[in-house]
Scaffold this motif. Sequence first.
Motif, PDB file in Angstrom:
ATOM      1  N   HIS A 117    -109.652   3.155  58.990  1.00  0.00           N
ATOM      2  CA  HIS A 117    -110.976   3.745  58.863  1.00  0.00           C
ATOM      3  C   HIS A 117    -111.921   3.579  60.091  1.00  0.00           C
ATOM      4  N   ASP A 118    -111.964   2.196  60.480  1.00  0.00           N
ATOM      5  CA  ASP A 118    -112.810   2.230  61.791  1.00  0.00           C
ATOM      6  C   ASP A 118    -112.358   2.486  63.115  1.00  0.00           C
ATOM      7  N   GLU A 119    -110.768   2.069  63.240  1.00  0.00           N
ATOM      8  CA  GLU A 119    -110.213   2.272  64.509  1.00  0.00           C
ATOM      9  C   GLU A 119    -109.649   3.477  64.586  1.00  0.00           C
ATOM     10  N   GLY A 120    -109.045   4.145  63.469  1.00  0.00           N
ATOM     11  CA  GLY A 120    -108.471   5.227  63.443  1.00  0.00           C
ATOM     12  C   GLY A 120    -106.821   5.224  63.539  1.00  0.00           C
ATOM     13  N   VAL A 121    -106.325   4.029  63.495  1.00  0.00           N
ATOM     14  CA  VAL A 121    -105.019   3.604  63.760  1.00  0.00           C
ATOM     15  C   VAL A 121    -104.074   4.452  62.555  1.00  0.00           C
ATOM     16  N   HIS A 122    -102.999   5.421  62.782  1.00  0.00           N
ATOM     17  CA  HIS A 122    -102.221   6.033  61.765  1.00  0.00           C
ATOM     18  C   HIS A 122    -101.455   4.930  61.061  1.00  0.00           C
ATOM     19  N   THR A 123    -100.670   4.272  61.637  1.00  0.00           N
ATOM     20  CA  THR A 123     -99.722   3.089  60.997  1.00  0.00           C
ATOM     21  C   THR A 123     -99.837   1.846  61.798  1.00  0.00           C
ATOM     22  N   SER A 124     -99.520   0.707  60.594  1.00  0.00           N
ATOM     23  CA  SER A 124     -99.975  -0.489  61.104  1.00  0.00           C
ATOM     24  C   SER A 124     -99.010  -1.575  60.110  1.00  0.00           C
ATOM     25  N   MET A 125     -98.955  -2.819  60.689  1.00  0.00           N
ATOM     26  CA  MET A 125     -98.145  -3.835  60.142  1.00  0.00           C
ATOM     27  C   MET A 125     -99.208  -4.904  60.161  1.00  0.00           C
TER      28      MET A 125
END
Length: 498
Positions: free
Chosen positions: A128-136
Amino acid sequence: MPRTKPRTYRRAYLGAVGLVLILLSVSLWFSRKDAVVRMERLAYTHIQLLEATLNNTLREAEVLLALVADASESSDHAMELIRRRMIFADQVANAGVYREDCSLVGALRATPPFLPPITPESIRAVHHDEGVHTSMQIIADEGSSPALWFSHSLDAGCVVVAVISEQQLRRSLHLTLGDGIDARILKADGAPVVTWGEGDHYWDRFLGDNVGHPGRALHTEYGSNHVFALMQLQSYPLHVSLRFGPQLFLSSWRSRAAVEAVLVVSGLLILGLLLRSSSRQQEQRYLVRERETLVRETNHRVKNNLSVIDSLLSLGSDATTDVNSRSLISGLRGRIAAITLLHDALHRTERLSDVPLREYCTKLVHQVREAYSMGEARIDLHIDELDVPADPAKRLGLILHELVANALKYGRGAESASDPGVLILKVEFRVMNEEWTLVAQDNGPGFPEKPHSFRKGSMGLSLVESLAKELGATVEKKNRAGARVTVCGPLKSLSADS
């Protein structure tokens, strides 16, 4: 001289013992070094296998989550796809969907690891804050073990997550490594995520020197006899590390040392026994050769004696004018000739106890044909290759002699469709399905029509039935375009033990 020889042997024996001990020590030193090298290779192989296994496990979970996210049209649709596609995914411990307002839509399973009702802070900050699409991320709530969280954003602002628990990672370690090998899964900074086995200061020192460096590391701690290996996962900020204890390779080396010591002692004892028994073996070989010579000489003498008896019978046949007497003597001479051929074959063969049946039967049939060469006759002979002991070979030879002699004596006067006036005799000996079969078929007039009677004046078939009974065989007589005799018996009756 009798006293100096034992001393010389004793010195030679002690020198051999000393040399063997030196060679044994060198062999054990090299074998220990080789055990360490092999363990280093095994550690390198295992760390590659473990890295590939974990990387595939994480990749499968990430790809499965991405497929759900890409196919979802809403949070409810995403939850439906999760229940449909991840219910049987072993690598996913739990999965769920969070709305845009960070509230939980639903979870795949109501078992640990539980999904919190609000999106975890770290996931919320990333998406929500950084706008990253995917993460682990590695998330550990209070009172729970660390778990790997894969998250993926939807177009509607929702987030789908999949969780790989510490138990699943431990299961992967156990399936890949088994018991006896320690392992750790670490973060990029060296903090442990999953620990498999025990740790000590040697382990911590190795990780402190190598974590943070890209690639792989391999180290052998000779003081503690441990082998360590470290490798970074290809696509994720994680490291895997292994430790092989000395019991995994030194135990086999110690076993080898014990085995080699036992072999050395046994070898020295066996050497003494071999030296002691060498003279006995030479004597036994001499006795065996002498026995072979005696057996060959016996067969040769029996053959000569049978030839003398045949000569006497020939003189008796010439001295009498009675037709029946001459016929009886002729039959006796034929049977003696069959036995003579047998002893000749035993004299010539390399295996003194067995007779090559094809060669023996071929010579016997030609001999009978020459003895009864009255008119023209054609004999088709088919004998399977088989080595038979002397006693059953003698019975088979006598049976074959009687069948061929009877056909040549009583099959005359027949006319063949292709060659009028020519007697055609077919003789076959076949081995099939643990049975042997001897068939004699001629194109003569056949057997008399009266049941259970033979050709007039013939006692040959009576002898055939008697010999067949001794071999456990049966005799069948038929008229089929001539006379046909079939002798069939079990193959074991042609063995030496029958």
